[in-house]
Design a protein around this motif. Structure first.
Motif, short mmCIF file in Angstrom:
data_model
loop_
_atom_site.label_atom_id
_atom_site.label_comp_id
_atom_site.label_asym_id
_atom_site.label_seq_id
_atom_site.Cartn_x
_atom_site.Cartn_y
_atom_site.Cartn_z
N GLY A 294 0.79 -1.23 0.00
CA GLY A 294 0.00 0.00 0.00
C GLY A 294 0.82 1.27 0.00
O GLY A 294 0.28 2.35 -0.22
N ARG A 295 2.13 1.16 0.23
CA ARG A 295 2.98 2.34 0.25
C ARG A 295 3.81 2.44 -1.02
O ARG A 295 4.11 1.43 -1.66
N ALA A 296 4.17 3.65 -1.39
CA ALA A 296 5.00 3.86 -2.57
C ALA A 296 6.45 3.49 -2.25
O ALA A 296 6.93 3.74 -1.14
N LEU A 297 7.13 2.88 -3.21
CA LEU A 297 8.51 2.46 -3.03
C LEU A 297 9.37 2.99 -4.18
O LEU A 297 8.88 3.22 -5.28
N THR A 298 10.65 3.18 -3.90
CA THR A 298 11.57 3.64 -4.93
C THR A 298 12.00 2.47 -5.81
O THR A 298 11.81 1.30 -5.44
N ALA A 299 12.62 2.79 -6.93
CA ALA A 299 13.12 1.75 -7.83
C ALA A 299 14.16 0.89 -7.13
O ALA A 299 14.20 -0.33 -7.32
N LYS A 300 14.98 1.51 -6.29
CA LYS A 300 16.01 0.76 -5.58
C LYS A 300 15.39 -0.22 -4.60
O LYS A 300 15.82 -1.37 -4.49
N PHE B 299 7.10 4.67 -6.79
CA PHE B 299 6.15 3.90 -7.58
C PHE B 299 5.07 3.32 -6.68
O PHE B 299 5.33 2.94 -5.53
N ARG B 300 3.86 3.26 -7.20
CA ARG B 300 2.75 2.64 -6.50
C ARG B 300 1.83 1.99 -7.52
O ARG B 300 1.92 2.27 -8.72
N LEU B 301 0.94 1.12 -7.04
CA LEU B 301 -0.03 0.50 -7.93
C LEU B 301 -0.92 1.58 -8.53
O LEU B 301 -1.29 2.53 -7.86
N GLN C 86 -2.36 -13.87 9.81
CA GLN C 86 -3.12 -13.29 10.92
C GLN C 86 -3.60 -11.89 10.59
O GLN C 86 -4.78 -11.56 10.81
N ALA C 87 -2.72 -11.05 10.10
CA ALA C 87 -3.09 -9.66 9.81
C ALA C 87 -2.10 -9.07 8.82
O ALA C 87 -0.89 -9.17 9.01
N ARG C 88 -2.63 -8.47 7.76
CA ARG C 88 -1.78 -7.85 6.74
C ARG C 88 -2.59 -6.81 5.99
O ARG C 88 -3.81 -6.73 6.14
N TYR C 89 -1.90 -6.04 5.18
CA TYR C 89 -2.57 -5.11 4.30
C TYR C 89 -2.83 -5.78 2.96
O TYR C 89 -1.98 -6.51 2.44
N CYS C 90 -4.00 -5.55 2.40
CA CYS C 90 -4.33 -5.91 1.03
C CYS C 90 -4.51 -4.57 0.32
O CYS C 90 -5.59 -3.97 0.38
#
Length: 227
Positions: free
Chosen positions: A29-35, A72-74, A107-111
């Motif tokens: 759910g969070r944006a990440l860099t190319a690295k 980058f993000r979905l 048990q618990a995660r983000y979708c």
């Protein structure tokens, strides 16, 4: 002119193991860099660049520049649903055949931006049991859910802004089939708002660079009254 969607192109894009791994990483759910995406996919940053361009070109990712970095993000909730659907039907790795139901990610995660796992499915079950949510009256078998008058009052009392959630250009409240539980959890803008609320209240904590969610001691007490 052929107006059919190019499914072969899409299949080729998500069929590459490095690219699908990048998409899975962004399910946090969070944006990440190319690295960061390169490290997560186990490839060199230069190699990651070409994969990211492909995913952007196919409308699966969007990028935002901030300072010297590009994040980058979905591209949309629909892309997240696609990845989650693939997770439901994909065969389990041999190393995971003996996996246990008490694994943190189950048990618990983000979708994408809402809660999944046993926590997510338990919350939806509780919201339906309490009468805060009901199935769409026009189509009881549909994925769409409706907030009742009781639910609107209760969500507002919790501090969740329903008007803001309804104003977002996406589904408001819907069922999302959980790949590990094989039951529905709450998706859509309301699911995201509920996840944000639990995080702000410190009932849950996000594990860094992971979709796994940790339920705090305060959360166990508060959520115990719900689920």
């Amino acid at each position: 002119m052929n107006a059919e969607p190019d499914l072969a192109r899409l299949a080729s894009s998500v069929g590459d193991p490095r690219r699908i791994q990048m998409l899975a990483l962004l399910m946090e759910g969070r944006a990440l860099t190319a690295k960061e995406l390169a490290l997560g996919a186990g490839i060199e940053p230069a190699t990651a660049t070409s994969h990211l361009k492909r995913l952007q070109g196919d409308g699966l990712l969007v990028a935002t520049s901030q300072g010297r970095h590009k994040y980058f993000r979905l591209a949309s909730e629909h892309v997240a649903q696609l990845v989650e659907s693939l997770m439901r039907v994909a065969p389990r790795r041999q190393s995971e055949v003996a996996a246990h139901a008490d694994e943190p990610i189950r048990q618990a995660r983000y979708c994408y931006d809402h809660l999944a796992g046993s926590l997510g499915t338990g919350l939806l079950t509780a919201l339906l049991r309490k009468g805060w949510l009901i199935n769409d009256a026009a189509d009881p078998g549909a994925k769409q859910l409706e907030v009742t008058a009781k639910g609107a009052k209760s969500f507002t009392a919790l501090g969740i802004d329903l008007k803001s959630a309804q104003a977002r250009r996406r589904q408001f409240a819907c069922r999302c089939l959980d790949w590990s539980e094989r039951r529905d959890h709450l998706g859509g803008a309301l699911g995201a708002a509920l996840a944000d609320h639990l995080l702000a209240q410190r009932w849950i904590e996000r594990k860094k660079h992971s979709r796994v969610v940790h339920i705090t001691d305060l959360g166990k007490t508060q959520l115990g009254r719900w689920v």
